[in-house]
Design a protein around this motif. Structure first.
Motif, PDB file in Angstrom:
ATOM      1  N   GLU A   1      10.455   1.766  -5.573  1.00  0.00           N
ATOM      2  CA  GLU A   1      11.178   0.988  -6.577  1.00  0.00           C
ATOM      3  C   GLU A   1      12.592   0.672  -6.111  1.00  0.00           C
ATOM      4  OE1 GLU A   1      11.626  -0.994 -10.230  1.00  0.00           O
ATOM      5  OE2 GLU A   1       9.811  -0.065  -9.429  1.00  0.00           O
ATOM      6  N   GLU A   2      13.254   1.643  -5.527  1.00  0.00           N
ATOM      7  CA  GLU A   2      14.621   1.439  -5.045  1.00  0.00           C
ATOM      8  C   GLU A   2      14.658   0.424  -3.908  1.00  0.00           C
ATOM      9  OE1 GLU A   2      18.719   1.769  -4.748  1.00  0.00           O
ATOM     10  OE2 GLU A   2      17.370   2.458  -6.337  1.00  0.00           O
ATOM     11  N   LEU A   3      13.712   0.521  -2.996  1.00  0.00           N
ATOM     12  CA  LEU A   3      13.648  -0.442  -1.892  1.00  0.00           C
ATOM     13  C   LEU A   3      13.404  -1.854  -2.409  1.00  0.00           C
ATOM     14  CD1 LEU A   3      11.541   1.658   0.648  1.00  0.00           C
ATOM     15  CD2 LEU A   3      13.944   1.027   0.893  1.00  0.00           C
ATOM     16  N   LYS A   4      12.539  -1.976  -3.416  1.00  0.00           N
ATOM     17  CA  LYS A   4      12.259  -3.296  -3.990  1.00  0.00           C
ATOM     18  C   LYS A   4      13.522  -3.882  -4.622  1.00  0.00           C
ATOM     19  CE  LYS A   4       9.397  -6.608  -5.013  1.00  0.00           C
ATOM     20  NZ  LYS A   4       8.746  -7.409  -3.941  1.00  0.00           N
ATOM     21  N   GLN A   5      14.269  -3.051  -5.319  1.00  0.00           N
ATOM     22  CA  GLN A   5      15.509  -3.519  -5.947  1.00  0.00           C
ATOM     23  C   GLN A   5      16.524  -3.982  -4.905  1.00  0.00           C
ATOM     24  OE1 GLN A   5      17.006  -0.590  -8.699  1.00  0.00           O
ATOM     25  NE2 GLN A   5      15.151  -0.618  -9.953  1.00  0.00           N
ATOM     26  N   LYS A   6      16.454  -3.399  -3.720  1.00  0.00           N
ATOM     27  CA  LYS A   6      17.352  -3.790  -2.632  1.00  0.00           C
ATOM     28  C   LYS A   6      16.840  -5.013  -1.874  1.00  0.00           C
ATOM     29  CE  LYS A   6      20.423  -0.334  -2.667  1.00  0.00           C
ATOM     30  NZ  LYS A   6      21.889  -0.533  -2.753  1.00  0.00           N
TER      31      LYS A   6
ATOM     32  N   GLN B   1       2.692  -0.040  -9.928  1.00  0.00           N
ATOM     33  CA  GLN B   1       3.844   0.229  -9.055  1.00  0.00           C
ATOM     34  C   GLN B   1       3.620  -0.371  -7.671  1.00  0.00           C
ATOM     35  OE1 GLN B   1       6.490   1.617 -10.722  1.00  0.00           O
ATOM     36  NE2 GLN B   1       4.937   1.465 -12.328  1.00  0.00           N
ATOM     37  N   LEU B   2       2.416  -0.198  -7.156  1.00  0.00           N
ATOM     38  CA  LEU B   2       2.116  -0.729  -5.825  1.00  0.00           C
ATOM     39  C   LEU B   2       2.041  -2.253  -5.836  1.00  0.00           C
ATOM     40  CD1 LEU B   2      -0.555   1.829  -4.520  1.00  0.00           C
ATOM     41  CD2 LEU B   2       1.921   1.846  -4.215  1.00  0.00           C
ATOM     42  N   GLN B   3       1.492  -2.821  -6.895  1.00  0.00           N
ATOM     43  CA  GLN B   3       1.458  -4.282  -7.007  1.00  0.00           C
ATOM     44  C   GLN B   3       2.866  -4.873  -6.966  1.00  0.00           C
ATOM     45  OE1 GLN B   3      -0.697  -4.515 -10.727  1.00  0.00           O
ATOM     46  NE2 GLN B   3      -2.554  -5.283  -9.729  1.00  0.00           N
ATOM     47  N   ARG B   4       3.786  -4.204  -7.639  1.00  0.00           N
ATOM     48  CA  ARG B   4       5.143  -4.719  -7.753  1.00  0.00           C
ATOM     49  C   ARG B   4       5.974  -4.465  -6.494  1.00  0.00           C
ATOM     50  NH1 ARG B   4       6.304  -2.479 -12.320  1.00  0.00           N
ATOM     51  NH2 ARG B   4       7.468  -0.666 -11.582  1.00  0.00           N
ATOM     52  N   ASN B   5       5.733  -3.349  -5.824  1.00  0.00           N
ATOM     53  CA  ASN B   5       6.678  -2.888  -4.810  1.00  0.00           C
ATOM     54  C   ASN B   5       6.203  -2.977  -3.366  1.00  0.00           C
ATOM     55  OD1 ASN B   5       8.559  -2.209  -6.816  1.00  0.00           O
ATOM     56  ND2 ASN B   5       7.593  -0.214  -7.154  1.00  0.00           N
ATOM     57  N   ILE B   6       4.924  -3.204  -3.122  1.00  0.00           N
ATOM     58  CA  ILE B   6       4.419  -3.315  -1.751  1.00  0.00           C
ATOM     59  C   ILE B   6       4.152  -4.779  -1.431  1.00  0.00           C
ATOM     60  CG2 ILE B   6       2.580  -2.699  -0.140  1.00  0.00           C
ATOM     61  CD1 ILE B   6       4.287  -0.323  -0.896  1.00  0.00           C
ATOM     62  N   ASP B   7       4.726  -5.271  -0.335  1.00  0.00           N
ATOM     63  CA  ASP B   7       4.527  -6.670   0.051  1.00  0.00           C
ATOM     64  C   ASP B   7       3.179  -6.922   0.713  1.00  0.00           C
ATOM     65  OD1 ASP B   7       7.165  -8.230  -0.448  1.00  0.00           O
ATOM     66  OD2 ASP B   7       7.831  -6.315   0.371  1.00  0.00           O
TER      67      ASP B   7
ATOM     68  N   PHE C   1      10.687  -1.705   5.751  1.00  0.00           N
ATOM     69  CA  PHE C   1      10.205  -0.336   5.581  1.00  0.00           C
ATOM     70  C   PHE C   1       8.691  -0.354   5.624  1.00  0.00           C
ATOM     71  CE2 PHE C   1       8.215   2.696   2.698  1.00  0.00           C
ATOM     72  CZ  PHE C   1       8.783   3.904   3.065  1.00  0.00           C
ATOM     73  N   PHE C   2       8.103   0.633   6.302  1.00  0.00           N
ATOM     74  CA  PHE C   2       6.662   0.811   6.168  1.00  0.00           C
ATOM     75  C   PHE C   2       6.308   2.282   6.123  1.00  0.00           C
ATOM     76  CE2 PHE C   2       7.143   0.346  10.786  1.00  0.00           C
ATOM     77  CZ  PHE C   2       6.304   1.322  11.310  1.00  0.00           C
ATOM     78  N   THR C   3       5.341   2.579   5.282  1.00  0.00           N
ATOM     79  CA  THR C   3       4.777   3.912   5.198  1.00  0.00           C
ATOM     80  C   THR C   3       3.380   3.869   5.795  1.00  0.00           C
ATOM     81  OG1 THR C   3       4.321   5.792   3.717  1.00  0.00           O
ATOM     82  CG2 THR C   3       3.832   3.592   2.870  1.00  0.00           C
TER      83      THR C   3
END
Length: 409
Positions: free
Chosen positions: A139-144, A172-178, A126-128
């Motif tokens: 958050e949902e994408l990270k959990q997946k 949130q961004l630190q945790r969820n954006i690669d 996924f990219f925004t």
């Protein structure tokens, strides 16, 4: 803080539903979201590997598209999902041939809605684009376990991340954006200062996009005959201020032809009142080459980038008010001096083009009109600015290749 964020989302949804009672654009967004779940259910199976690009609107879509095209080329067995927040992006793309298997609105960022939407498909990555962050979605994408990126990221110091209450958003961004692929060194530095270190500077993918325009078929029927031996000033995505510039240039430069492409076709009737002798492009074939008017109004969509290839000077709209500056790179890629207003906080390429002396910005329409007329009468300066604009585009790095290499590594 997540509690307050979810309260904000609920209030935003409520406000948009109320606003939709009075606004057609908002109504399209509300109604269109009712179809999003069905579209992904019918467009994808659970076995399909999906590359998902999200863009706020049309401008962000254009930035992300080169990356999406190269990813599809490298991963031909993957399917493509494109989501939008704004009707202006969705409406433009859904009506044209595009790369996607499914195009739809992004559901509102409620946990239940996002969870149900994401569960319908196997998202491979996924990219925004730029700065569209929806925290429940991320958050949902990270959990997946989905790899998640930001393309052409652009941070600026007035964003919430740099305020006293911005730490939650940063976490949130630190945790969820690669990985963040930044447009500018300044964006990279700002992000790094708040701890967003998984990032690199790759530039603006729109430069790759506009470079491609030089090699496409840019012929537009009757335009060369309309211009004749005069100088052509193309007004791209014009608003009221740009129309005022056109009026002054028409009066002050007898050997200039004006081609006006309004930002909204609803303005065509207004333009006809301002320029009663103007030719409409939809009827230009009826003129049989007998062009007595010096003004051509473009009353159809999809021609603007090609029209810039005929321009001697481009005046690009949106920069004289808060609506935001439209795409100046589409004109600059053809070696055209670009004139625009000075409201372009979120467009760092404008400052760069000015520094390269391929464009100029002005605080009001009168000053801009004076400079356009000066250029029309100063062939040498026009040529210098033209060469500078073309060089400005040519020297930019191949951002898309850098981004795709990193994603696939």
């Amino acid at each position: 803080m997540s509690f307050f964020y979810n309260i904000f989302i609920s209030l935003m949804i409520f406000g948009m539903k109320i606003f939709s009672l009075f606004n057609d654009k908002a109504k399209k967004g509300i109604q269109g979201r009712k179809e999003s779940l069905r579209k992904v259910q019918t467009g994808f199976s659970k076995r399909d590997k999906v590359i998902w690009m999200h863009a706020a609107s049309l401008g962000e879509y254009e930035q992300g598209l080169p990356v999406l095209e190269q990813l599809k080329d490298k991963l031909p067995d993957h399917k493509i999902l494109i989501t939008f927040f704004s009707p202006s992006g969705y409406e433009n793309v859904i009506k044209k041939k595009n790369i996607a298997d499914v195009v739809c609105y992004l559901p509102f960022d409620r946990k239940t809605l996002v969870k149900e939407f994401v569960s319908q498909m196997n998202v491979a990555l996924f990219f925004t684009v730029k700065y569209e962050y929806w925290y429940n979605l991320l958050e949902e994408l990270k959990q997946k376990g989905v790899k998640t990126y930001v393309i052409s990221a652009l941070f600026y110091d007035t964003q919430s991340f740099f305020t006293s209450h911005g730490k939650w958003f940063v976490r949130q961004l630190q945790r969820n954006i690669d990985w963040f692929f930044h447009q500018t060194e300044m964006s990279y530095a700002l992000a790094k200062n708040v701890g967003l270190t998984k990032s690199s500077v790759t530039g603006d993918t729109r430069f790759d996009r506009v470079k491609q325009l030089q090699n496409q078929d840019n012929h537009v029927g009757f335009i060369k005959d309309f211009i004749g031996l005069d100088k052509a000033v193309v007004f791209g995505s014009s608003w009221q201020a740009e129309e005022k510039i056109a009026e002054e240039v028409l009066q002050g430069s007898p050997y200039a032809k004006l081609i006006i492409a309004p930002h909204d076709l609803k303005r065509v009737q207004h333009l006809r009142q301002i320029f009663p002798d103007a030719v409409l492009y939809s009827t230009i074939h009826e003129m049989a080459g007998n062009f007595k008017s010096r003004v051509l109004i473009i009353d159809s969509i999809g021609l603007l980038s090609k029209l810039y290839s005929y321009a001697d000077i481009a005046v690009v709209g949106g920069g004289f008010h808060s609506a935001g500056l439209h795409n100046i790179l589409e004109a600059a890629t053809f070696g055209v001096p670009v004139i625009f207003g000075n409201h372009y906080l979120k467009n760092p390429e404008a400052d760069e083009l000015i520094s390269a002396d391929g464009g100029r910005s002005f605080e009001n329409a009168g000053l801009a009109a004076d400079f356009v007329m000066f250029l029309i009468n100063n062939e040498e300066m026009m040529q210098v600015m033209s060469e500078n604009a073309k060089r400005f585009i040519a020297e930019k790095p191949e951002s898309t290749a850098l981004i795709v290499k990193k994603i696939l590594s």
